[in-house]
Design an enzyme around this catalytic site. Structure first.
Site, short mmCIF file in Angstrom:
data_model
loop_
_atom_site.label_atom_id
_atom_site.label_comp_id
_atom_site.label_asym_id
_atom_site.label_seq_id
_atom_site.Cartn_x
_atom_site.Cartn_y
_atom_site.Cartn_z
N ASP A 138 -3.29 12.87 14.75
CA ASP A 138 -2.70 13.79 13.79
C ASP A 138 -2.15 15.02 14.51
O ASP A 138 -1.12 15.56 14.16
CB ASP A 138 -3.75 14.27 12.77
N TYR B 97 1.05 14.26 16.11
CA TYR B 97 2.05 14.11 15.06
C TYR B 97 2.53 15.48 14.58
O TYR B 97 3.72 15.74 14.47
CB TYR B 97 1.45 13.32 13.89
N ASP B 98 1.56 16.36 14.33
CA ASP B 98 1.91 17.71 13.88
C ASP B 98 2.78 18.43 14.90
O ASP B 98 3.66 19.20 14.54
CB ASP B 98 0.65 18.53 13.61
N SER C 15 5.71 -2.52 -20.06
CA SER C 15 4.27 -2.49 -19.82
C SER C 15 3.77 -3.93 -19.88
O SER C 15 4.49 -4.85 -20.26
CB SER C 15 3.57 -1.62 -20.84
N LEU C 16 2.55 -4.12 -19.49
CA LEU C 16 2.01 -5.48 -19.41
C LEU C 16 1.02 -5.72 -20.54
O LEU C 16 0.29 -4.82 -20.94
CB LEU C 16 1.28 -5.67 -18.08
N GLU D 97 -2.07 -9.34 -7.80
CA GLU D 97 -2.07 -8.02 -7.14
C GLU D 97 -3.16 -7.14 -7.71
O GLU D 97 -3.68 -7.39 -8.78
CB GLU D 97 -0.71 -7.33 -7.36
N ARG E 108 7.63 7.05 -15.70
CA ARG E 108 7.92 6.01 -16.66
C ARG E 108 8.32 6.59 -18.01
O ARG E 108 9.20 6.07 -18.69
CB ARG E 108 6.66 5.14 -16.82
N GLU F 95 3.17 2.63 -7.79
CA GLU F 95 2.16 3.48 -8.40
C GLU F 95 1.78 4.62 -7.46
O GLU F 95 1.57 4.40 -6.27
CB GLU F 95 0.92 2.59 -8.67
N TYR G 244 5.32 -2.15 -5.70
CA TYR G 244 5.02 -3.52 -6.12
C TYR G 244 6.17 -4.22 -6.84
O TYR G 244 6.00 -5.29 -7.39
CB TYR G 244 3.75 -3.57 -6.98
N LYS H 221 1.44 -12.22 -11.54
CA LYS H 221 2.88 -12.38 -11.76
C LYS H 221 3.31 -13.79 -11.36
O LYS H 221 2.89 -14.29 -10.30
CB LYS H 221 3.66 -11.37 -10.90
N CYS I 87 -33.20 33.29 -14.32
CA CYS I 87 -33.70 34.67 -14.16
C CYS I 87 -33.68 35.47 -15.45
O CYS I 87 -34.18 36.60 -15.48
CB CYS I 87 -32.90 35.40 -13.08
N CYS J 76 -31.14 36.37 -8.40
CA CYS J 76 -31.53 35.21 -9.21
C CYS J 76 -32.05 34.10 -8.30
O CYS J 76 -31.37 33.68 -7.37
CB CYS J 76 -30.32 34.71 -10.01
S1 IVH Z 1 4.13 -4.57 -12.37
C1 IVH Z 1 6.93 -5.48 -15.86
N1 IVH Z 1 2.15 -4.37 -10.67
O1 IVH Z 1 0.32 -1.21 -14.91
C2 IVH Z 1 5.81 -5.27 -14.91
N2 IVH Z 1 2.21 -2.87 -12.52
O2 IVH Z 1 0.99 -2.03 -17.98
C3 IVH Z 1 5.89 -3.97 -14.25
N3 IVH Z 1 0.37 -1.25 -12.55
O3 IVH Z 1 3.10 0.60 -15.96
C4 IVH Z 1 4.63 -3.53 -13.67
N4 IVH Z 1 -0.60 -1.95 -10.71
O4 IVH Z 1 1.84 1.49 -13.97
C5 IVH Z 1 2.71 -3.90 -11.80
N5 IVH Z 1 0.47 -4.31 -9.07
C6 IVH Z 1 1.03 -3.82 -10.19
C7 IVH Z 1 0.48 -2.74 -10.91
C8 IVH Z 1 1.10 -2.30 -12.07
C9 IVH Z 1 -0.63 -1.07 -11.70
C10 IVH Z 1 0.58 -0.44 -13.77
C11 IVH Z 1 1.96 0.09 -13.92
C12 IVH Z 1 2.46 -0.41 -15.24
C13 IVH Z 1 1.22 -0.86 -15.92
C14 IVH Z 1 1.53 -2.08 -16.74
#
Ligand code: IVH
Length: 679
Positions: free
Chosen positions: A41, A44-45, A90-91, A121, A144, A184, A236, A299, A420, A440
């Site tokens: 480090d 690097y600095d 979202s998932l 993942e 997001r 993330e 990711y 996935k 106290c 105290c």
């Molecule tokens: S893929 C359409 N991969 O989980 C899929 N999401 O509810 C896009 N997240 O908003 C997301 N780890 O913030 C993906 N390995 C990962 C993830 C991940 C965390 C979060 C992400 C997303 C939420 C999905």
């Protein structure tokens, strides 16, 4: 930014700057992506500093993608809104292996009944981020938001060292210079805890878990503050525009080649069985990771298959989140007690009906402060929800309404110190109450424990229970009494569970502590608002106890990063006669009252130089390298801690200041002689 080349900036400077930048980028890549750094480090600095110096001398050569430009952003009032052309979906969540098998059945039903490849993942428990690179350069970072529109937080994200400002483009990756990356932002547990500890020391609100801390940090309006927070990033998801990519697995490899951090724990599985195995594995092993995850994301690997599957509503049909069981438990809140810390902070603690939660039985949990209890409205007798998150200490996150017994009363924070009996006072603008009684007993114990602790004077064998015993026996009334203990051998040996050997040991650790660095001593004093980092800043700036003790508020605030609250607290501490007496006794005991200037090796060890003006025989950097190679230190500004000011042609105000402070001034000839003599 307009870039006009200066006539003075020769090609050599330009080349030097570019090579430093490339070097630093490579080291970033090795550190953050490959987790295999090849330099320290410190080294690097040094590179970064050298680049910053060169750029300062040639401002026209500064480009936004330079590694020095991570903290350049100015504070903003509001964030601009940005639309996400590809919505951030979202998932769907699942919670059981059965759900995972259903997911696989659906995929096979839609695509044909064969075993599919899945990428399993980690599901990072952080904050989703979208990055845009144009021509290989980071141009946008956005949150997001609602999935359609988010905040432009580019200035903040630029400070995250693991987010490359520039992609690594090679023949293999050059087609991917215009891409969108999703991933993330998160905080390692350790960094989160360190930050919370510092915030607590500064009387600031602490965060409940690393995710909240991350979200709170990304929303800060001041990028310089963001830069100090330990954020990191994992990518990711890749949207590669025109350039072809066939699968998620390939995307991950490509992201890594482009210099983006990708988790090494993504796994390519054939069929759902491997996915389930992997989920079982991580559910058990999640604590081995340095950061929090809350599940796995599964996935479908092939992008062609993903396109066929498409999305319903807000969720893609090609991916699913497998969530681990929440690490929460419910139990009965038996009582709320308050603890008094070394600076008098009065902290409420929940006493619980013992309950087993993620690997250990817990019977206490933190309730943070009065406001927190009010906000959650938890009452003695309630069935409460306890959660283990990034913190070592579990927290109460709420109560179960249906289970509240009749006759409970809102909690009333005590007005008197439980140790106290003196009244407690709420700090101005703070959530915490303080007991202001210096004597105290709880504070006395706390101060001594803190002073002896590993991060301060590191007196081995002087932990909580020993301090408690010695205070109770009347052998310790103040920190300074520690150094009188060797004169009380008899009394020590007579104590319960003590013998000659243990007394020898503690006496030798006390002796050893006298050579702890000055900054550790200052930290050990336990001055309110002075954590490890602040202690370091203060001791580096003032160099000695006398300078520090006698500094007024203005002088204190002159130290970068020291604001009015800290300055006031430090000043007040040293004004207090009881503290002055303590300092005098510590001085008498022989603890270090000066910054440790003797660094190992080199004839110029411990000497601090400032170079000003133009030297005939050396470039500024060469002079610096020479000095450093002989163990000396080069700083930018002249202060009392400067040993030599080297003066070339056309020196500036530094020369005047050196004269005023009566610091040794060397002309080039004298400097040369000194180097020759030392080298
Ligand atoms: S893929 C359409 N991969 O989980 C899929 N999401 O509810 C896009 N997240 O908003 C997301 N780890 O913030 C993906 N390995 C990962 C993830 C991940 C965390 C979060 C992400 C997303 C939420 C999905």
């Amino acid at each position: 930014m307009k870039s006009v080349s200066s006539p003075r900036a020769g090609n050599d400077v330009r080349a030097q700057i570019e090579s430093l930048r490339e070097g630093i980028r490579t080291h970033d890549y090795r550190y953050y992506v490959l987790a295999d750094p090849t330099i320290s480090d410190f080294e690097y600095d040094k590179l970064l500093k050298r680049l910053a110096d060169l750029e300062a001398a040639h401002p026209d050569l500064v480009t936004p993608d330079s590694p020095t430009q991570r903290v350049g952003g100015e504070p903003t009032k509001i964030f601009n809104q940005v639309r996400h052309p590809v919505p951030m979906l979202s998932l769907a969540n699942t919670y059981s292996e059965e759900d995972l098998m259903d997911f696989d059945r659906r995929v096979r039903g839609l695509l044909g009944d064969v075993a599919y490849e899945y990428v399993s993942e980690l599901k990072f428990d952080g904050v989703a981020l979208r990055l845009i690179y144009e021509k290989g350069v980071l141009v946008l970072a956005a949150t997001r938001g609602d999935g359609e529109t988010g905040d432009d937080i580019t200035a903040n994200v630029r400070t995250i060292r693991s987010v490359p400002l520039k992609l690594k483009l090679s023949r293999e990756t050059e087609a991917y210079s215009n891409i969108e990356v999703r991933g993330e932002v998160l905080m390692n547990r350790e960094g989160f805890q360190r930050m919370n500890r510092e915030r607590e020391e500064n009387g600031e609100k602490t965060f409940a878990n690393p995710r909240n801390a991350t979200a709170g940090t990304l929303k800060l309006q001041d990028p310089k503050e963001v830069a100090r927070r330990p954020l990191r990033f994992f990518s990711y998801y890749l949207i590669s525009g025109e350039a072809e990519v066939g699968s998620q697995w390939e995307s991950l490899q490509l992201l890594k080649k482009l210099g983006l951090p990708v988790s090494e724990h993504a796994k390519l599985c054939r069929g759902i069985d491997g996915v389930i195995d992997n989920a079982r594995y991580w559910e058990n092993e999640r604590d081995r990771l340095p950061f929090e995850i809350d599940g796995n994301v599964v996935k479908v690997n092939s992008f062609e298959a993903q396109r066929t599957l498409g999305a319903v509503a807000r969720n893609p049909r090609w991916a699913i989140a497998y969530k681990f069981a929440a690490r929460q438990a419910t139990t009965v809140l038996r009582d709320i007690v308050v603890q008094v810390g070394r600076i008098g902070t009065v902290t409420p603690v929940a006493e619980l009906e013992p309950v087993y939660l993620a690997g250990s039985t817990i019977s206490r949990a933190t309730l943070h402060n009065e406001d927190y209890i009010k906000e959650k409205d938890v009452r003695v007798g309630d069935t409460v929800v306890v959660e283990k998150s990034g913190d070592v200490i579990p927290a109460i996150v709420g109560y179960v309404k249906e289970k509240r017994p009749g006759g409970t009363k809102p909690y009333r924070f005590p007005r008197k110190c439980p140790a106290c009996g003196e009244p407690v006072v709420r700090g101005e603008g703070e959530a915490a109450y303080y007991c202001e009684n210096f004597e105290c007993p709880a504070q006395v114990r706390g101060r001594i424990e803190h002073f002896a602790s590993r991060r301060a004077m590191d007196i081995e064998g002087m932990g909580e229970s020993v301090v408690d015993q010695l205070v109770t026996a009347g052998l310790l009334k103040s920190i300074a009494d520690i150094y009188d203990l060797p004169r009380h051998r008899r009394e020590l040996e007579a104590l319960d569970r003590w013998g000659r050997k243990s007394v020898d040991n503690i006496i030798s650790s006390i002796e050893k502590s006298k050579s702890r660095p000055f900054s550790k001593l200052v930290f050990g004093l336990g001055i309110r608002h002075v954590g490890e980092r602040t202690a370091q800043l203060l001791t580096e700036h003032f160099g000695s106890m006398d300078e520090l003790m006698n500094a007024d508020q203005d002088k204190l605030q002159f130290v970068s990063d020291i604001g009015p609250a800290i300055a006031d607290s430090v000043h007040r501490y040293f004004q207090d006669g009881r503290n002055r007496e303590l300092i005098a006794r510590l001085r008498g005991a022989g603890t270090r009252f000066q910054e440790d200037v003797v660094k190992k090796g080199g004839r110029l060890s411990g000497k601090t130089f400032v170079v000003t003006g133009t030297l005939a025989a050396y470039k500024r950097d060469e002079a610096r390298e020479l000095i450093e190679s002989l163990g000396g230190k080069v700083t930018e500004s002249v202060s009392r801690n400067t040993d030599y000011v080297v003066v070339g042609e056309n020196p500036g105000s530094k020369y005047d200041k050196a004269q005023k402070l009566k610091i040794a001034i060397l002309d080039e000839e004298q400097f040369k002689k000194l180097i020759e003599k030392s080298g």
